[in-house]
Scaffold this motif. Structure first.
Motif, short mmCIF file in Angstrom:
data_model
loop_
_atom_site.label_atom_id
_atom_site.label_comp_id
_atom_site.label_asym_id
_atom_site.label_seq_id
_atom_site.Cartn_x
_atom_site.Cartn_y
_atom_site.Cartn_z
N THR A 7 -11.15 2.42 -0.20
CA THR A 7 -10.08 2.66 -1.17
C THR A 7 -10.18 3.92 -1.81
OG1 THR A 7 -11.39 1.74 -2.78
CG2 THR A 7 -9.94 0.07 -1.34
N THR A 41 2.61 -0.32 -9.45
CA THR A 41 2.80 0.70 -8.97
C THR A 41 2.17 1.66 -9.43
OG1 THR A 41 5.31 -0.09 -9.05
CG2 THR A 41 4.94 2.39 -8.52
N PRO A 42 1.39 2.53 -8.29
CA PRO A 42 0.51 3.64 -8.81
C PRO A 42 1.43 4.74 -9.29
CG PRO A 42 0.94 3.47 -6.32
CD PRO A 42 1.62 2.44 -6.73
N LEU A 78 -7.33 1.08 -16.48
CA LEU A 78 -7.00 1.53 -15.46
C LEU A 78 -7.90 0.77 -14.35
CD1 LEU A 78 -7.40 5.19 -15.75
CD2 LEU A 78 -5.18 4.07 -15.75
N GLU A 79 -6.95 0.61 -13.07
CA GLU A 79 -7.75 -0.12 -11.98
C GLU A 79 -8.65 0.88 -11.06
OE1 GLU A 79 -8.77 -3.06 -9.08
OE2 GLU A 79 -7.69 -3.32 -11.19
N SER A 80 -8.10 2.10 -11.04
CA SER A 80 -9.00 3.23 -10.43
C SER A 80 -8.21 4.65 -10.54
CB SER A 80 -9.06 2.96 -8.80
OG SER A 80 -7.95 2.99 -8.18
N GLU A 118 -3.89 10.14 -7.70
CA GLU A 118 -3.22 8.62 -7.99
C GLU A 118 -3.89 7.87 -8.84
OE1 GLU A 118 -3.66 5.14 -4.89
OE2 GLU A 118 -2.74 6.73 -3.88
N SER A 150 -3.50 -4.45 -13.29
CA SER A 150 -2.69 -5.23 -12.73
C SER A 150 -3.23 -6.83 -12.58
CB SER A 150 -1.65 -5.23 -11.90
OG SER A 150 -0.59 -5.79 -11.45
N GLU A 162 0.92 -6.18 -7.41
CA GLU A 162 0.21 -5.06 -7.76
C GLU A 162 0.99 -4.12 -8.52
OE1 GLU A 162 -1.93 -1.67 -4.78
OE2 GLU A 162 -0.77 -3.48 -3.83
N SER A 210 -13.72 4.45 -10.96
CA SER A 210 -13.26 3.17 -10.93
C SER A 210 -14.03 2.50 -12.10
CB SER A 210 -13.91 2.23 -9.70
OG SER A 210 -13.50 2.90 -8.55
N ARG A 230 -4.04 4.07 -10.42
CA ARG A 230 -3.54 2.87 -10.46
C ARG A 230 -3.97 1.94 -11.40
NH1 ARG A 230 -2.02 1.02 -5.65
NH2 ARG A 230 -2.50 2.24 -3.79
#
Length: 290
Positions: free
Chosen positions: A160, A242-243, A215-217, A231, A236, A240, A146, A233
């Motif tokens: 998550t 799209t992964p 990156l979000e995660s 995956e 954004s 949200e 993360s 993410r």
């Protein structure tokens, strides 16, 4: 370390009861010992710490190891056996007792003490894939990375990240069979928040995201048939993003220093790490289906 031998049926079990389990739920531990000793020849070990835990596992002989404890005990046992290159010939059993049980639950291990103990006696070995990094670290369920403002530890607590092995929904599995190369439009990160992760993510040599895309995660989990499920993410603002989903046998992450949570262990910071799928590397005794 205390050892107690109890004779019952012909199956030979080494029951290693983690100290956390003994402190957390002594009644469940007692029930497990009663059920197992009634159905097999058991040798019970009560290690006081990691070193005695490792010695008990190392001296198991022909006995089948049964871990009574939480996710940390399971990860510890798999890590020890992997480093000794003994996983291939050692089917593990686990009876979940303790406060950290999300990994065992995701793998399909029964949560009740009686049901889990009966699965030890009557179940069958199921071979599972393992993620292994270049320093011999292992991942049984999920790896999460993360951004600096949201640690992998908080990701695990909030639930998550990628689902562990075999837990992705069918439509996500279908999407994940092909590397996703279309990237969503990037949005600038908020200047008031900690900076996002900027990492290069490669799957089987194909770059999915590069250092210019925040990156979000990122999450990685052993999937099916020797493939890891990835995956990503993108960061954004507003709707949200799209992964990006991908599968592959080798996943490399590099860039600025980053930390990651692999199952129960928080590691790092590192600048580069590669995880490779070892297909069918470890066996877990599970209830027979049908």
């Amino acid at each position: 370390m205390t050892e107690v031998a109890t004779s019952a049926a012909s199956d030979q079990l080494l029951v290693i009861i983690d100290p956390v389990a003994r402190r957390t739920d002594g009644e469940s531990v007692r029930i497990v010992k009663d059920v197992l000793s009634a159905g097999a020849t058991t040798k019970v070990c009560l290690p006081d710490g990691p070193e005695e835990f490792a010695r008990a596992l190392q001296r198991r002989g022909s006995r089948r190891p049964v871990l009574v404890g939480d996710d940390r005990a399971l990860v510890r046992a798999v890590s020890l056996l992997h480093r000794r290159r003994e996983l291939a010939g050692c089917a593990l059993s686990v009876v979940p007792v303790g406060g950290v049980l999300s990994l065992a639950r995701s793998l399909g291990v029964p949560m009740g003490a009686v049901q889990a103990a009966r699965a030890v006696l009557d179940g069958a070995e199921r071979r599972m894939d393992l993620l292994v990094d270049e320093s011999d670290g292992v991942v049984l369920g999920t790896l999460v990375i993360s951004p600096p403002g949201r640690t992998p530890e908080s990701e695990a607590e909030s639930g998550t990240g990628a689902a562990p092995q075999g837990a992705l929904s069918p439509w996500m599995r279908s999407l994940a069979r092909t590397l996703v190369t279309v990237r969503p439009t990037r949005s600038p990160a908020s200047t008031s928040a900690p900076g996002p992760s900027r990492l290069r993510v490669e799957v089987d040599g194909v770059i999915l995201v590069d250092l210019d895309q925040p990156l979000e995660s990122l999450s990685v989990a052993p999937g099916l048939s020797g493939l890891a499920e990835v995956e990503i993410r993108p960061l954004s603002v507003g709707a949200e993003a799209t992964p990006l989903l991908a599968t592959g046998r080798r996943v490399t992450v590099s860039g600025a220093d980053f930390r990651y949570r692999a199952d129960t262990v928080l590691s790092g910071p590192v600048r580069k790490r590669t995880w490779t799928v070892w297909e069918g590397a470890w066996g877990l005794v599970m209830p027979e289906v049908g």
